[in-house]
Scaffold this motif. Structure first.
Motif, mmCIF file in Angstrom:
data_model
loop_
_atom_site.group_PDB
_atom_site.id
_atom_site.type_symbol
_atom_site.label_atom_id
_atom_site.label_comp_id
_atom_site.label_asym_id
_atom_site.label_seq_id
_atom_site.Cartn_x
_atom_site.Cartn_y
_atom_site.Cartn_z
ATOM 1 N N LEU A 27 0.619 -0.905 0.048
ATOM 2 C CA LEU A 27 0.151 -0.373 0.071
ATOM 3 C C LEU A 27 0.785 1.420 -0.075
ATOM 4 N N ASP A 31 -2.934 6.723 -0.469
ATOM 5 C CA ASP A 31 -4.038 6.155 -1.281
ATOM 6 C C ASP A 31 -4.620 6.124 0.816
ATOM 7 N N TYR A 32 -3.998 5.352 0.998
ATOM 8 C CA TYR A 32 -4.783 4.862 2.931
ATOM 9 C C TYR A 32 -4.814 5.775 3.501
ATOM 10 N N TRP A 53 -4.968 9.544 4.813
ATOM 11 C CA TRP A 53 -4.423 9.423 2.895
ATOM 12 C C TRP A 53 -3.514 10.818 3.083
ATOM 13 N N TYR A 100 -8.691 2.068 2.278
ATOM 14 C CA TYR A 100 -7.798 2.813 1.400
ATOM 15 C C TYR A 100 -8.504 4.204 0.780
ATOM 16 N N GLY A 101 -8.269 5.643 1.101
ATOM 17 C CA GLY A 101 -9.541 5.975 -0.148
ATOM 18 C C GLY A 101 -10.299 6.840 1.892
ATOM 19 N N GLU A 114 -8.001 -3.167 6.054
ATOM 20 C CA GLU A 114 -7.106 -4.183 6.299
ATOM 21 C C GLU A 114 -6.117 -4.237 7.650
#
Length: 125
Positions: A27, A31-32, A53, A100-101, A114
């Protein structure tokens, strides 16, 4: 595949300090959203700290403000949680998580898709 691996936790006296590391792979911090959660026996999982992020000022649980500091090391792909002035109520299983995002707004823990395996932190009185 995204992988998150927390460092081994530990035992500290009240007033002591510990640092947790979360090694990441698969990752990009751009983005995260990265977060640290904890769960004490018999209690719900709560979010301790979160960085959105792309970076920015971390968002903290009220009870840890001024004592915990979350940061990211982009060169090492690692998220860190520095815990100072520890209290017995900080005892619990600590988890690194990524979404994510996501923005670091109040949201269910399940929004973070995650997770690391968790590591135990025990603070003695």
């Amino acid at each position: 595949d995204v992988q998150l691996v927390e460092s081994v936790g530990g035992l500290a006296p009240a007033g002591g300090s510990l640092t947790l590391f979360c090694a990441t792979s698969g990752l990009s911090f751009d983005d995260y959203a990265m977060a640290w959660f904890r769960q004490a026996p018999g209690k719900e999982r709560e979010r301790v700290a979160c960085i959105v992020w792309g970076g920015g000022t971390p968002n903290y649980l009220d009870s840890v403000k001024g004592r915990f500091t979350m940061s990211e090391d982009n060169d090492k792909n690692m998220a860190l949680l520095q815990m100072d002035n520890l209290k017995p109520e900080d005892t619990g299983m600590y988890y690194c998580a990524a979404g994510y995002g996501l923005m670091c707004l109040p949201r269910p823990a399940s929004d973070f898709t995650e997770w690391g395996q968790g590591t135990q932190i025990t603070v003695s009185s």
